[in-house]
Scaffold this motif. Structure first.
Motif, mmCIF file in Angstrom:
data_model
loop_
_atom_site.group_PDB
_atom_site.id
_atom_site.type_symbol
_atom_site.label_atom_id
_atom_site.label_comp_id
_atom_site.label_asym_id
_atom_site.label_seq_id
_atom_site.Cartn_x
_atom_site.Cartn_y
_atom_site.Cartn_z
ATOM 1 N N VAL A 13 0.843 -1.190 0.000
ATOM 2 C CA VAL A 13 0.000 0.000 0.000
ATOM 3 C C VAL A 13 0.886 1.251 0.000
ATOM 4 O O VAL A 13 2.072 1.189 0.327
ATOM 5 C CB VAL A 13 -0.920 0.042 1.249
ATOM 6 C CG1 VAL A 13 -1.983 -1.029 1.160
ATOM 7 C CG2 VAL A 13 -0.111 -0.092 2.532
ATOM 8 N N THR A 14 0.274 2.365 -0.390
ATOM 9 C CA THR A 14 0.936 3.662 -0.259
ATOM 10 C C THR A 14 0.404 4.293 1.017
ATOM 11 O O THR A 14 -0.807 4.304 1.259
ATOM 12 C CB THR A 14 0.614 4.549 -1.471
ATOM 13 O OG1 THR A 14 1.153 3.911 -2.634
ATOM 14 C CG2 THR A 14 1.228 5.931 -1.326
ATOM 15 N N ILE A 15 1.317 4.790 1.831
ATOM 16 C CA ILE A 15 0.920 5.352 3.132
ATOM 17 C C ILE A 15 1.057 6.866 3.108
ATOM 18 O O ILE A 15 2.091 7.404 2.700
ATOM 19 C CB ILE A 15 1.841 4.813 4.262
ATOM 20 C CG1 ILE A 15 1.784 3.287 4.361
ATOM 21 C CG2 ILE A 15 1.519 5.491 5.596
ATOM 22 C CD1 ILE A 15 0.582 2.753 5.078
ATOM 23 N N PHE A 16 0.007 7.553 3.582
ATOM 24 C CA PHE A 16 0.157 8.965 3.974
ATOM 25 C C PHE A 16 0.102 8.926 5.493
ATOM 26 O O PHE A 16 -0.922 8.563 6.075
ATOM 27 C CB PHE A 16 -0.963 9.840 3.393
ATOM 28 C CG PHE A 16 -0.817 11.273 3.816
ATOM 29 C CD1 PHE A 16 0.044 12.127 3.135
ATOM 30 C CD2 PHE A 16 -1.485 11.763 4.936
ATOM 31 C CE1 PHE A 16 0.225 13.448 3.546
ATOM 32 C CE2 PHE A 16 -1.311 13.083 5.360
ATOM 33 C CZ PHE A 16 -0.451 13.919 4.661
ATOM 34 N N ASP A 17 1.203 9.280 6.141
ATOM 35 C CA ASP A 17 1.307 8.999 7.585
ATOM 36 C C ASP A 17 0.731 10.096 8.481
ATOM 37 O O ASP A 17 0.838 10.010 9.703
ATOM 38 C CB ASP A 17 2.765 8.702 7.962
ATOM 39 C CG ASP A 17 3.659 9.943 7.941
ATOM 40 O OD1 ASP A 17 3.171 11.036 7.574
ATOM 41 O OD2 ASP A 17 4.849 9.817 8.300
ATOM 42 N N GLY A 18 0.114 11.102 7.860
ATOM 43 C CA GLY A 18 -0.418 12.221 8.651
ATOM 44 C C GLY A 18 0.331 13.505 8.315
ATOM 45 O O GLY A 18 -0.205 14.593 8.473
ATOM 46 N N GLN A 19 1.566 13.354 7.845
ATOM 47 C CA GLN A 19 2.343 14.528 7.417
ATOM 48 C C GLN A 19 2.872 14.362 6.002
ATOM 49 O O GLN A 19 3.038 15.334 5.289
ATOM 50 C CB GLN A 19 3.517 14.787 8.374
ATOM 51 C CG GLN A 19 3.117 15.284 9.773
ATOM 52 C CD GLN A 19 2.457 16.654 9.780
ATOM 53 O OE1 GLN A 19 2.378 17.331 8.761
ATOM 54 N NE2 GLN A 19 1.944 17.078 10.943
ATOM 55 N N VAL A 60 -4.320 3.469 -1.077
ATOM 56 C CA VAL A 60 -3.668 4.420 -0.172
ATOM 57 C C VAL A 60 -4.273 4.268 1.213
ATOM 58 O O VAL A 60 -5.493 4.192 1.353
ATOM 59 C CB VAL A 60 -3.869 5.866 -0.678
ATOM 60 C CG1 VAL A 60 -3.496 6.889 0.385
ATOM 61 C CG2 VAL A 60 -3.063 6.100 -1.958
ATOM 62 N N ILE A 61 -3.409 4.220 2.225
ATOM 63 C CA ILE A 61 -3.901 4.235 3.609
ATOM 64 C C ILE A 61 -3.527 5.566 4.242
ATOM 65 O O ILE A 61 -2.368 5.986 4.202
ATOM 66 C CB ILE A 61 -3.330 3.070 4.446
ATOM 67 C CG1 ILE A 61 -3.679 1.731 3.789
ATOM 68 C CG2 ILE A 61 -3.876 3.130 5.872
ATOM 69 C CD1 ILE A 61 -3.354 0.509 4.633
ATOM 70 N N THR A 62 -4.545 6.225 4.791
ATOM 71 C CA THR A 62 -4.317 7.456 5.555
ATOM 72 C C THR A 62 -4.794 7.215 6.989
ATOM 73 O O THR A 62 -5.557 6.275 7.239
ATOM 74 C CB THR A 62 -5.123 8.650 4.993
ATOM 75 O OG1 THR A 62 -6.531 8.401 5.210
ATOM 76 C CG2 THR A 62 -4.861 8.871 3.517
ATOM 77 N N PRO A 63 -4.396 8.075 7.905
ATOM 78 C CA PRO A 63 -5.056 8.026 9.211
ATOM 79 C C PRO A 63 -6.556 8.255 9.004
ATOM 80 O O PRO A 63 -6.951 8.900 8.024
ATOM 81 C CB PRO A 63 -4.430 9.211 9.963
ATOM 82 C CG PRO A 63 -3.135 9.485 9.253
ATOM 83 C CD PRO A 63 -3.389 9.158 7.814
ATOM 84 N N THR A 364 -3.986 9.598 17.805
ATOM 85 C CA THR A 364 -4.661 9.352 16.534
ATOM 86 C C THR A 364 -4.229 10.420 15.527
ATOM 87 O O THR A 364 -3.478 11.334 15.871
ATOM 88 C CB THR A 364 -6.199 9.337 16.735
ATOM 89 O OG1 THR A 364 -6.826 8.789 15.579
ATOM 90 C CG2 THR A 364 -6.754 10.739 16.997
ATOM 91 N N GLY A 365 -4.663 10.283 14.263
ATOM 92 C CA GLY A 365 -4.318 11.278 13.248
ATOM 93 C C GLY A 365 -2.995 11.017 12.558
ATOM 94 O O GLY A 365 -2.624 11.740 11.642
ATOM 95 N N ARG A 366 -2.281 10.007 13.007
ATOM 96 C CA ARG A 366 -1.001 9.659 12.374
ATOM 97 C C ARG A 366 -0.896 8.146 12.268
ATOM 98 O O ARG A 366 -1.542 7.414 13.023
ATOM 99 C CB ARG A 366 0.177 10.173 13.214
ATOM 100 C CG ARG A 366 0.317 11.693 13.183
ATOM 101 C CD ARG A 366 1.475 12.149 14.038
ATOM 102 N NE ARG A 366 1.275 11.811 15.433
ATOM 103 C CZ ARG A 366 2.169 11.189 16.204
ATOM 104 N NH1 ARG A 366 3.344 10.837 15.725
ATOM 105 N NH2 ARG A 366 1.893 10.921 17.453
ATOM 106 N N ILE A 367 -0.083 7.705 11.321
ATOM 107 C CA ILE A 367 0.193 6.275 11.209
ATOM 108 C C ILE A 367 1.621 6.054 11.683
ATOM 109 O O ILE A 367 2.577 6.470 11.029
ATOM 110 C CB ILE A 367 0.002 5.776 9.766
ATOM 111 C CG1 ILE A 367 -1.437 6.028 9.306
ATOM 112 C CG2 ILE A 367 0.337 4.285 9.678
ATOM 113 C CD1 ILE A 367 -1.735 5.571 7.885
ATOM 114 N N PRO A 383 -2.025 9.691 -2.613
ATOM 115 C CA PRO A 383 -2.771 10.546 -1.672
ATOM 116 C C PRO A 383 -3.290 11.837 -2.312
ATOM 117 O O PRO A 383 -4.396 12.287 -1.991
ATOM 118 C CB PRO A 383 -1.730 10.852 -0.583
ATOM 119 C CG PRO A 383 -0.763 9.720 -0.636
ATOM 120 C CD PRO A 383 -0.702 9.286 -2.071
ATOM 121 N N THR A 384 -2.506 12.411 -3.202
ATOM 122 C CA THR A 384 -2.903 13.667 -3.855
ATOM 123 C C THR A 384 -4.292 13.580 -4.472
ATOM 124 O O THR A 384 -5.041 14.559 -4.498
ATOM 125 C CB THR A 384 -1.875 14.007 -4.964
ATOM 126 O OG1 THR A 384 -0.607 14.111 -4.350
ATOM 127 C CG2 THR A 384 -2.208 15.303 -5.667
#
Ligand code: DI6
Ligand code: FE
Length: 416
Positions: A13-19, A60-63, A364-367, A383-384
């Motif tokens: 997966v593609t991760i957006f980790d919160g930042q 994509v996985i986001t928080p 929460t809010g971050r991976i 994520p974009t």
């Protein structure tokens, strides 16, 4: 509903980790409600994969999204006012004539706790279906001690494990100083005394409020009045936040920052000194593009100055019946970019890591390994895309506190 399983594994997966976006392909392992492992797919060991349920590949996985500013509990609606504004009436003008917020106050006072709960459930359901796992809900349409507590009780009930609740974490904010109720029409200070001496103590005693908010504005309360509310909140151990610099610059954000505010919200009219004060205090700037759009504001929030001073930017719906009847968090990602010129990365951080920060939540809010597993898995490649296209239906899976609450892949399997 799929059976609960103690170990859940996503690969490639593609991760957006919160930042930020992490270089793909990544893997995430969820165990006992937490993110147990976050690593390159190739770095998974047999111990990681052993006995783990395969949750799928790609995407994509986001928080889980954090909507850190809403007024979700209210009676009635303001469709008529919407029409009036289209005929030329102004938001402040309608408010001064006893409409606006006060018309929602009348409807909210008239509604029972159960009626408010029933009215709010579909709105909250819409947020949850769009990927929200944490939502802040303000009072502010009761404006008596009993009616403000009623609103907060509804908000609390929506998130408690019981019939009629949803799998979402709810943070409550007492916004007693939202508008001047008609009973106090020539006694603003008297109303502020009620907020400070009765509302805040009662909400604190019953554990109904996680924070205290004010509306610092010409049509609402002065900085001096807001400061009294902040002092009362502090006496009861409650953090503060402010609706500030939405329609004019009164210095409300800087005042809130000096009182250690979690966030200052709206802030279209914020000046450099205010940005500086927020940076010093670590106060989050919560931008609300839904209200900006609905009120057809033209004054843009000082995004460049916020960046320069390193002020964290959160994005929220401000979901409410008047200035932002928009119950779609992912739309805000797009509006934050299109209206405020945020980058898609900033917009996503605003609804994840920085949204959590605006609520004072660190889990929460971050991976990251060890945090609560509040996650969204999206059917997009990057994520974009989440900010680029406004396209409901892309939420593949939603994980709340380690439990799958929504799984389209499972639904597809069940259909076969
Ligand atoms: N500013 C807002 O945008 C909301 N409250 C506030 O202080 C609007 C609330 C409403 O119009 O009902
Ligand atoms: Fe608001």
């Amino acid at each position: 509903m799929p059976a609960p399983h103690s170990r859940l594994l996503w690969r490639d997966v593609t991760i957006f980790d919160g930042q930020q976006e992490l270089p793909a392909p990544m893997a995430v392992l969820v165990e006992n409600g937490h993110i147990a492992k976050l690593c390159r797919t190739g770095a998974l060991t047999a111990a990681d994969t052993d006995d783990a349920r395969d949750m799928g590949c790609g995407g994509v996985i986001t928080p889980g999204l954090v909507d850190c500013h809403t007024h979700l509990v209210f009676g009635g609606n303001r469709a008529d006012e919407f029409a009036l504004r289209l005929e030329g009436a102004g938001y402040a003008e309608i408010a001064q004539a006893g409409g606006g917020i006060l018309s929602t106050v009348r409807a909210t006072r008239a509604a029972s706790e159960d009626e408010l709960l029933a009215a709010t459930l579909p709105r909250l359901t819409a947020l949850v279906a769009d990927g929200v796992t944490t939502v802040e809900i303000k009072s502010g349409y009761g404006l008596t001690v009993a009616d403000e507590l009623k609103m907060l009780r509804v908000a609390r009930r929506l998130g408690q494990a019981q019939h009629g609740s949803l799998p979402v974490r709810i943070v409550t904010t007492l916004l007693g100083a939202h508008a001047l109720p008609p009973e106090y029409s020539d006694d603003k200070d008297g109303y502020i005394r009620l907020v400070c001496d009765e509302m805040i103590p009662a909400a604190a005693a019953e554990g109904l409020a996680d924070a205290v908010d004010v509306f610092c504005e010409g049509i609402a309360f002065s900085p001096a009045q807001c400061e009294r509310v902040f002092d009362a909140a502090a006496r009861h151990g409650l953090r503060v936040k402010a609706h500030a610099e939405q329609l004019s610059n009164l210095g409300g954000a800087a005042l809130a920052a000096r009182h250690g505010a979690l966030s200052a919200d709206h802030i279209e009219y914020l000046d450099e000194a205010g940005v500086h004060a927020m940076a010093e205090a670590g106060t989050v700037a919560t931008l609300l593009p839904g209200a900006y759009l609905t009120l057809r504001e033209t004054q843009l929030p000082p995004v460049e100055a916020l960046r320069r001073h390193g002020v964290p930017i959160a994005i929220a719906t401000d979901a409410n019946p008047g200035s932002s009847p928009l119950f779609m968090p992912t739309l805000m990602l797009n509006l934050a970019c299109s209206l405020f010129r945020l980058t898609p990365r900033e917009a996503l951080a605003g609804m994840t890591a920085n949204g959590a920060r605006a609520l004072g939540l660190a889990d929460t809010g971050r991976i990251a390994e060890g945090l609560r597993a509040d996650l969204c898995v999206w059917d997009v490649a990057r994520p974009t895309e989440l900010a680029y296209a406004v396209q409901p239906g892309r939420l593949r899976q939603r994980v709340f506190n380690g439990e799958i609450t929504h799984d389209r892949t499972q639904e597809r399997r069940d259909e076969r």
